[in-house]
Design a protein around this motif. Structure first.
Motif, PDB file in Angstrom:
ATOM      1  N   SER A 237       0.843  -1.196   0.000  1.00  0.00           N
ATOM      2  CA  SER A 237       0.000   0.000   0.000  1.00  0.00           C
ATOM      3  C   SER A 237       0.875   1.242   0.000  1.00  0.00           C
ATOM      4  N   ILE A 238       0.297   2.344  -0.457  1.00  0.00           N
ATOM      5  CA  ILE A 238       0.979   3.642  -0.466  1.00  0.00           C
ATOM      6  C   ILE A 238       0.004   4.678   0.058  1.00  0.00           C
ATOM      7  N   LYS A 239       0.431   5.437   1.030  1.00  0.00           N
ATOM      8  CA  LYS A 239      -0.401   6.518   1.559  1.00  0.00           C
ATOM      9  C   LYS A 239       0.379   7.823   1.438  1.00  0.00           C
ATOM     10  N   LYS A 240      -0.207   8.799   0.781  1.00  0.00           N
ATOM     11  CA  LYS A 240       0.479  10.054   0.522  1.00  0.00           C
ATOM     12  C   LYS A 240      -0.255  11.193   1.201  1.00  0.00           C
ATOM     13  N   SER A 241       0.494  12.107   1.768  1.00  0.00           N
ATOM     14  CA  SER A 241      -0.097  13.280   2.403  1.00  0.00           C
ATOM     15  C   SER A 241       0.915  14.421   2.369  1.00  0.00           C
ATOM     16  N   GLY A 242       0.460  15.615   2.688  1.00  0.00           N
ATOM     17  CA  GLY A 242       1.370  16.756   2.732  1.00  0.00           C
ATOM     18  C   GLY A 242       0.802  17.967   2.024  1.00  0.00           C
ATOM     19  N   LYS A 243       1.496  19.067   2.183  1.00  0.00           N
ATOM     20  CA  LYS A 243       1.052  20.332   1.586  1.00  0.00           C
ATOM     21  C   LYS A 243       1.255  20.343   0.078  1.00  0.00           C
ATOM     22  N   ASP A 244       2.355  19.756  -0.369  1.00  0.00           N
ATOM     23  CA  ASP A 244       2.692  19.718  -1.791  1.00  0.00           C
ATOM     24  C   ASP A 244       2.217  18.400  -2.371  1.00  0.00           C
ATOM     25  N   SER A 245       1.250  18.448  -3.287  1.00  0.00           N
ATOM     26  CA  SER A 245       0.634  17.216  -3.790  1.00  0.00           C
ATOM     27  C   SER A 245       1.376  16.610  -4.973  1.00  0.00           C
ATOM     28  N   GLY A 246       2.373  17.291  -5.493  1.00  0.00           N
ATOM     29  CA  GLY A 246       3.021  16.811  -6.704  1.00  0.00           C
ATOM     30  C   GLY A 246       4.300  16.039  -6.451  1.00  0.00           C
ATOM     31  N   VAL A 247       4.429  14.879  -7.111  1.00  0.00           N
ATOM     32  CA  VAL A 247       5.667  14.106  -7.100  1.00  0.00           C
ATOM     33  C   VAL A 247       5.916  13.670  -8.537  1.00  0.00           C
ATOM     34  N   ASN A 248       7.084  14.046  -9.098  1.00  0.00           N
ATOM     35  CA  ASN A 248       7.324  13.662 -10.489  1.00  0.00           C
ATOM     36  C   ASN A 248       7.628  12.168 -10.564  1.00  0.00           C
ATOM     37  N   PRO A 249       7.331  11.545 -11.710  1.00  0.00           N
ATOM     38  CA  PRO A 249       7.451  10.081 -11.845  1.00  0.00           C
ATOM     39  C   PRO A 249       8.837   9.533 -11.494  1.00  0.00           C
ATOM     40  N   SER A 250       9.895  10.236 -11.893  1.00  0.00           N
ATOM     41  CA  SER A 250      11.246   9.731 -11.611  1.00  0.00           C
ATOM     42  C   SER A 250      11.530   9.741 -10.116  1.00  0.00           C
ATOM     43  N   GLU A 251      11.048  10.775  -9.432  1.00  0.00           N
ATOM     44  CA  GLU A 251      11.242  10.857  -7.981  1.00  0.00           C
ATOM     45  C   GLU A 251      10.407   9.798  -7.274  1.00  0.00           C
ATOM     46  N   LEU A 252       9.177   9.559  -7.759  1.00  0.00           N
ATOM     47  CA  LEU A 252       8.313   8.541  -7.172  1.00  0.00           C
ATOM     48  C   LEU A 252       8.960   7.161  -7.278  1.00  0.00           C
ATOM     49  N   THR A 253       9.503   6.858  -8.443  1.00  0.00           N
ATOM     50  CA  THR A 253      10.162   5.565  -8.640  1.00  0.00           C
ATOM     51  C   THR A 253      11.318   5.389  -7.673  1.00  0.00           C
ATOM     52  N   LYS A 254      12.111   6.427  -7.500  1.00  0.00           N
ATOM     53  CA  LYS A 254      13.254   6.360  -6.590  1.00  0.00           C
ATOM     54  C   LYS A 254      12.799   6.177  -5.145  1.00  0.00           C
ATOM     55  N   MET A 255      11.711   6.869  -4.762  1.00  0.00           N
ATOM     56  CA  MET A 255      11.197   6.750  -3.401  1.00  0.00           C
ATOM     57  C   MET A 255      10.689   5.334  -3.136  1.00  0.00           C
ATOM     58  N   LEU A 256      10.003   4.753  -4.108  1.00  0.00           N
ATOM     59  CA  LEU A 256       9.480   3.393  -3.931  1.00  0.00           C
ATOM     60  C   LEU A 256      10.614   2.378  -3.861  1.00  0.00           C
ATOM     61  N   GLN A 257      11.637   2.555  -4.684  1.00  0.00           N
ATOM     62  CA  GLN A 257      12.796   1.663  -4.628  1.00  0.00           C
ATOM     63  C   GLN A 257      13.491   1.751  -3.273  1.00  0.00           C
ATOM     64  N   THR A 258      13.605   2.972  -2.761  1.00  0.00           N
ATOM     65  CA  THR A 258      14.226   3.183  -1.443  1.00  0.00           C
ATOM     66  C   THR A 258      13.405   2.507  -0.351  1.00  0.00           C
ATOM     67  N   ALA A 259      12.075   2.669  -0.425  1.00  0.00           N
ATOM     68  CA  ALA A 259      11.192   2.061   0.578  1.00  0.00           C
ATOM     69  C   ALA A 259      11.318   0.540   0.567  1.00  0.00           C
ATOM     70  N   ARG A 260      11.380  -0.055  -0.602  1.00  0.00           N
ATOM     71  CA  ARG A 260      11.513  -1.516  -0.703  1.00  0.00           C
ATOM     72  C   ARG A 260      12.829  -1.991  -0.108  1.00  0.00           C
ATOM     73  N   LYS A 261      13.897  -1.285  -0.414  1.00  0.00           N
ATOM     74  CA  LYS A 261      15.213  -1.683   0.082  1.00  0.00           C
ATOM     75  C   LYS A 261      15.289  -1.560   1.599  1.00  0.00           C
ATOM     76  N   ILE A 262      14.848  -0.424   2.134  1.00  0.00           N
ATOM     77  CA  ILE A 262      14.908  -0.207   3.578  1.00  0.00           C
ATOM     78  C   ILE A 262      13.919  -1.123   4.292  1.00  0.00           C
ATOM     79  N   GLY A 263      12.727  -1.314   3.708  1.00  0.00           N
ATOM     80  CA  GLY A 263      11.738  -2.195   4.308  1.00  0.00           C
ATOM     81  C   GLY A 263      12.254  -3.620   4.436  1.00  0.00           C
ATOM     82  N   SER A 264      12.935  -4.109   3.411  1.00  0.00           N
ATOM     83  CA  SER A 264      13.496  -5.461   3.458  1.00  0.00           C
ATOM     84  C   SER A 264      14.548  -5.582   4.552  1.00  0.00           C
ATOM     85  N   THR A 265      15.373  -4.541   4.695  1.00  0.00           N
ATOM     86  CA  THR A 265      16.403  -4.542   5.742  1.00  0.00           C
ATOM     87  C   THR A 265      15.774  -4.531   7.127  1.00  0.00           C
TER      88      THR A 265
END
Length: 289
Positions: A237-265
């Motif tokens: 699941s992904i839950k997004k919140s905050g004042k700034d609603s925009g995330v560009n696709p390349s940044e989103l991909t990097k954030m999800l990759q980071t979450a998967r790596k850290i989550g596994s650790t």
């Protein structure tokens, strides 16, 4: 609520830009956490998690027999309650905690029910009639940022620690059944926690993003994303919140990759701690398989 001056916010933002956070961590460093299980005697399972001895949460799981949800007649039920102690943060005094409690309850419940985290059919006793109800009660004892990640870790640990009494179902007639619950503490079943995810929260500060934000950093976040990751590395699941609603696709991909790596650790570290706790309690004679 914590209030920072503009100077303090600029200091935190500048530090993040330079990959040096105000507590000495780099942007993608997660705080160490400690774990205790089986510490609340009135429950069927419990766990306490501290993030760097600051954010401190306690989760207890109680199991009881009740009526099934008629929309899911072959499944067990889940009830989640979260209470933020007023002593944990000034923001939680009076009615201040109601909104955050409701948000934490909703997010935690969805994470457990909607990600195939638990095989709920195994908690059904008599289809269409009785089932086990899991009451997951969470208390925030101290708040120093990143509450939901701490609660997700503690909840997975508490469910792993949960023992469900053995039950024998007897069919009296085609329309009537009886069941007997064992009072032997050594006769129990366990919840398969292998697919239960934990969460990794990322926050954007300035032009960069960080993981596991502290309380001060949360005041500087413009965009927050909480990603649930299970042991297989799947994003549940992904839950997004905050004042700034925009995330560009390349940044989103990097954030999800980071979450998967850290989550596994984190999951690997958590499972090692759970195995260690299991050996201690078994050796002390609290549980034996």
């Amino acid at each position: 609520m914590l209030k920072l001056s503009q100077t303090e916010k600029h200091f935190i933002i500048d530090g993040v830009e330079q990959n040096m956070r105000n507590d000495g961590r780099a942007r993608l460093d997660y705080r160490d956490f400690s774990l205790e299980t089986g510490i609340v005697s009135q429950t069927n399972g419990s766990a306490r998690v501290k993030l760097a001895n600051h954010t401190d949460v306690l989760v207890g799981v109680k199991v009881e027999i009740g009526e099934v949800d008629q929309d899911f007649p072959d499944q067990g039920r889940l009830e989640v309650h979260v209470e933020c102690s007023p002593s944990a943060n000034n923001e939680f005094e009076g009615r201040g905690a109601e909104e955050i409690n409701a948000e934490l309850i909703s997010t935690l419940r969805n994470q457990l029910k909607n990600s195939f985290a638990v095989d709920w059919t195994k908690l059904c006793i008599v289809k269409g009639k009785q089932c086990w109800i899991l009451y997951v009660d969470c208390i925030v004892l101290d708040s120093a940022g990143n509450l939901f990640d701490a609660l997700a870790i503690a909840t997975r640990a508490a469910l792993y620690n949960t023992r469900i009494p053995k039950i024998e179902v007897m069919e009296i007639s085609p329309t009537e059944t009886e069941f007997e619950v064992s009072d032997d503490p050594h006769e129990y079943s366990r919840i398969d926690c292998s697919n239960i995810p934990i969460s990794v929260t990322l926050g954007k500060i300035g032009s960069k993003f960080i993981v596991d934000p502290s309380l001060e950093e949360e005041e500087c976040i413009s965009n927050r994303m909480t990603v649930s990751v299970n042991k297989k590395g799947h994003i549940c699941s992904i839950k997004k919140s905050g004042k700034d609603s925009g995330v560009n696709p390349s940044e989103l991909t990097k954030m999800l990759q980071t979450a998967r790596k850290i989550g596994s650790t984190l999951l690997e570290e958590l499972d090692k701690l759970l195995e260690k706790e299991e050996k201690v309690t078994t050796k002390q004679g609290f549980f034996t398989d």
